[in-house]
Design a protein around this motif. Structure first.
Motif, short mmCIF file in Angstrom:
data_model
loop_
_atom_site.label_atom_id
_atom_site.label_comp_id
_atom_site.label_asym_id
_atom_site.label_seq_id
_atom_site.Cartn_x
_atom_site.Cartn_y
_atom_site.Cartn_z
N ALA A 8 33.62 50.96 37.21
CA ALA A 8 33.61 49.58 37.69
C ALA A 8 33.17 48.62 36.59
CB ALA A 8 32.69 49.45 38.91
N LEU A 67 36.64 43.66 40.28
CA LEU A 67 37.15 43.45 41.64
C LEU A 67 38.67 43.58 41.67
CD1 LEU A 67 35.06 40.37 42.90
CD2 LEU A 67 34.95 42.73 43.75
N ASP A 71 40.75 46.58 43.72
CA ASP A 71 41.23 46.08 45.00
C ASP A 71 42.28 46.99 45.63
OD1 ASP A 71 43.41 45.62 43.40
OD2 ASP A 71 43.47 43.45 43.71
N ALA A 77 36.56 45.47 48.09
CA ALA A 77 36.76 44.73 46.84
C ALA A 77 37.82 43.65 47.03
CB ALA A 77 37.17 45.69 45.71
N THR A 80 36.43 40.79 49.09
CA THR A 80 35.54 39.94 48.28
C THR A 80 36.35 38.99 47.42
OG1 THR A 80 33.91 41.74 48.23
CG2 THR A 80 33.65 39.96 46.63
N GLN A 81 37.45 39.49 46.85
CA GLN A 81 38.35 38.62 46.10
C GLN A 81 38.85 37.46 46.96
OE1 GLN A 81 41.31 41.58 44.65
NE2 GLN A 81 41.17 40.46 42.72
#
Length: 688
Positions: A8, A67, A71, A77, A80-81
């Protein structure tokens, strides 16, 4: 897990074209900002610069950070984007007021010869004004949100980088459109009134909540791609539920905080004269209208009608079928009457106390009973009514009152006997004021009512020497609950009997408009009550009203019902445990807060929770009346209740640290209410 974290931290997309575009936008804005800074010195300039650059930074994190790389592996993820691109970056960009700085930052020749003809073209200005109007901007934003979360189109975005980029662009630019009417970063006056922003944001929150709740509660995997490629210890379904929570909680906060701000602007911006700083009164006495002269008679007509209806309901309960949905005693009291009483409180005020058949029965019985004694001093509090309120909540669950017409008829008959016995012996309205738990429910609920029985002009009352509003005269008996109108604040203890309206010889008492929940912020003396900050019994009633709403609704959701069905032999104990939440939880809250707040402060802040509790009662009862899930309307009610609660609490606070624990409590209750509303519920009052 360590390898996943390492991946990450090292998985930055860093697309050169995207970074170049963001850097160019930032440089143009900074250049224009510096030019504008030289011309106009404004303290807000630094905040605008930070907001704009912060918005660009969030766009960078959403599209170029890990992110973006993760995704396709985690829905969390990707969600959150979406939040960054739709709800966080756009308002920050617009708070930077980007139009003038961007134009100043571009070459002057290009702006003058290239952009000016288009920017001043009238059809283009009209189109942009239409596009950024609240209805159109809201519709575009909602369409973008729903469209790209449909499984077919979401999977398309996952499978194609082109469609993925289009999805993110759609989220960002629809977010710009959505927040444009709220922030209004462009020049010119806003054509829409300020209050439009409140439903605009609340309805946006409803859409966000419904989508998020679908992720959390669907129980099925919506996007199969996440099951094919897994990383980490979470299952795809757990990942989906967590993504829904990410969308739900931070998303709702982003909608509700500005709605709360706009509510404060609307309320504080209204032109009004407050007496004494909490009332909205008309300035001069007016000639008594035909309506007000007829109102006391209308009350008697309503009481006789309610008495006749109550008699029919009791007769059906005692002698009719005991299948609750087919019996008036199983349907009218527990579904329609409760719902209509809450609606009346919301629209007008405590009109159901005004039309109460129990007081009519006691008035008739008083012709034969003395009613001479004074209510015992030791019982002149709300503690007896509070205990009866707890008993009602417990009995409702323990004996399934909604499912027993015979027991319901017994409760109604007992109510009539109690009203006659108490007020037949004691003078005044002792039953209404000190005993009746239904009356206390309406007193607390009427705090958010838009109407209040009050005076039109204080000057008229100061010149009055008869005090007929409380003493009575040949036309009316005056106020039985000892509420002296010049010192009366709010609707507490007021049954809307309108005797004071008829008794006033100066036509100075009437049912007047007030700001809902405004009187909660007042901490001065109230006639017959004193200061609420000194009344622990009133605070206890308020807490029971609030937490009872959530407990009563939770008692009919599937998880609680399944637990209860497994303990049939101990049903009374289970009911006591469930209803105990209405007593134990608020008591524990008060005990915890007492560690750093005074008793007076606690008693004051307890009342700020009333709007949220009222909203929960309304949302719960709306489900019964509609007979079908109406989640959108219920969420809207809870949103409005939370906003009004936070606003009232903010007006009460004299230090932010005193307000924070109560604001957190309100937000936790709101989350609990949303969870309850999205659970499968038992449709009481219907054939299964």
């Amino acid at each position: 897990m360590e390898s996943l974290a390492t991946a990450a931290l090292t998985s930055w997309t860093l697309d050169a074209r995207a970074i170049a575009l963001l850097l160019a936008t930032a440089l143009i804005y900074v250049r224009g900002w510096l030019r504008g800074r030289r011309m106009i010195r404004d303290e807000r300039d630094w905040g605008r610069l930070a907001a704009f650059l912060g918005g660009l930074l969030l766009v960078f994190l959403a599209t170029e950070s890990p992110l973006d790389a993760f995704d396709s592996l985690f829905l969390t993820a990707h969600m959150t984007q979406h939040l960054l691109l739709m709800l966080f970056a756009p308002p920050l960009v617009l708070l930077g007021a980007p139009l003038l700085p961007m134009l100043r930052g571009l070459p002057k020749t290009f702006v003058k010869e290239g952009l000016a003809p288009f920017l001043t073209w009238h059809p283009l200005k009209q189109f942009f004004g239409w596009l950024t109007s609240p209805p159109v901007a809201w519709a575009v934003f909602v369409f973008s949100s729903v469209f790209w979360h449909l499984p077919m189109f979401y999977e398309l975005a996952l499978s194609s980088p082109t469609w993925h980029g289009l999805q993110h662009a759609s989220f960002f630019w629809s977010g710009i459109l959505f927040w444009w009417p709220i922030i209004q970063p462009g020049p010119g006056k806003q054509k829409w009134p300020t209050w439009v922003a409140i439903p605009y944001l609340l309805f946006g929150d409803i859409v966000n909540t419904v989508i998020a709740a679908f992720f959390v509660f669907s129980g099925t995997l919506l996007y199969p791609s996440y099951a094919l490629v897994r990383a980490g210890s979470m299952t795809a379904l757990e990942d989906q539920s967590l993504a829904g929570l990410i969308m739900w909680v931070p998303g709702s906060i982003v909608y509700l905080v500005p709605a709360f701000v706009f509510m404060g602007r609307v309320v504080s911006g209204e032109r009004r004269r407050e007496i004494p700083a909490i009332r909205v009164k008309k300035q001069a006495a007016r000639t008594r209208s035909k309506f007000w002269s007829f109102a006391p008679q209308a009350r008697r007509i309503a009481q006789w009608a309610m008495l006749l209806l109550a008699t029919v309901v009791m007769a059906d309960g005692f002698r009719g079928t005991q299948v609750a949905p087919l019996n008036m005693a199983g349907v009218l009291p527990w579904i329609h009457w409760r719902a209509l009483s809450v609606l009346a409180l919301l629209v007008v005020g405590n009109v159901f106390c005004m039309a109460c058949p129990f007081t009519l029965a006691r008035d008739v019985a008083r012709r034969m009973l003395p009613a001479k004694l004074r209510w015992p001093r030791v019982l002149r509090t709300k503690w007896l009514a509070a205990a009866l309120f707890v008993l009602y909540l417990w009995a409702y669950e323990a004996f399934s009152l909604w499912d027993s017409p015979w027991l319901t008829a017994c409760v109604m008959a007992g109510y009539f006997l109690a009203a006659i016995a108490v007020d037949g012996v004691f003078r005044g309205a002792s039953f209404c004021k000190y005993v009746c738990p239904i009356g206390q429910f309406h007193f607390i609920g009427s705090l958010i009512s838009p109407r209040e029985v009050g005076i039109r002009s204080e000057a008229v009352c100061q010149s009055c020497r008869t005090y007929d509003c409380i003493r009575g005269n040949e036309h009316a008996r005056g106020c039985e609950l000892a509420l002296f109108q010049p010192r009366k604040i709010g609707n507490l203890d007021c049954t809307f009997c309108l005797d004071c309206v008829k008794a006033c010889p100066h036509d100075n008492v009437a049912l007047l408009p007030v700001i809902p929940a405004k009187t909660v912020t007042f901490d001065g003396y109230r006639s017959s009550i004193g200061r609420l900050a000194k009344r622990t019994d009133w605070a206890a009633i308020a807490l029971l009203f609030v937490f009872g709403a959530f407990v009563n609704a939770a008692g009919m959701v599937a998880p609680v019902m399944q637990w209860e069905h497994g303990w049939h032999a101990m049903r009374l104990t289970v009911a006591a445990f469930v209803i105990g939440g209405a007593v134990v939880v608020p008591a524990a809250l008060v005990a915890l807060v007492t560690l750093w707040q005074s008793a007076d402060t606690i008693r004051r802040f307890v009342f700020m929770l009333v709007p949220l509790g009222f909203a929960m009662w309304a949302a719960h009862l709306l489900y019964h009346v509609a007979r079908i899930p109406v989640t959108g309307a219920q969420i809207l009610l809870l949103d409005a209740g939370l906003l009004l609660t936070l606003y009232v609490g903010w007006r009460i606070q004299d230090a932010v640290m005193k307000f924070i624990p109560w604001a957190v409590t309100a937000c936790l209750l709101y989350c609990a209410g949303i969870w309850i509303l999205f659970q499968p519920m038992e449709m009481r009052g219907m054939m299964h």
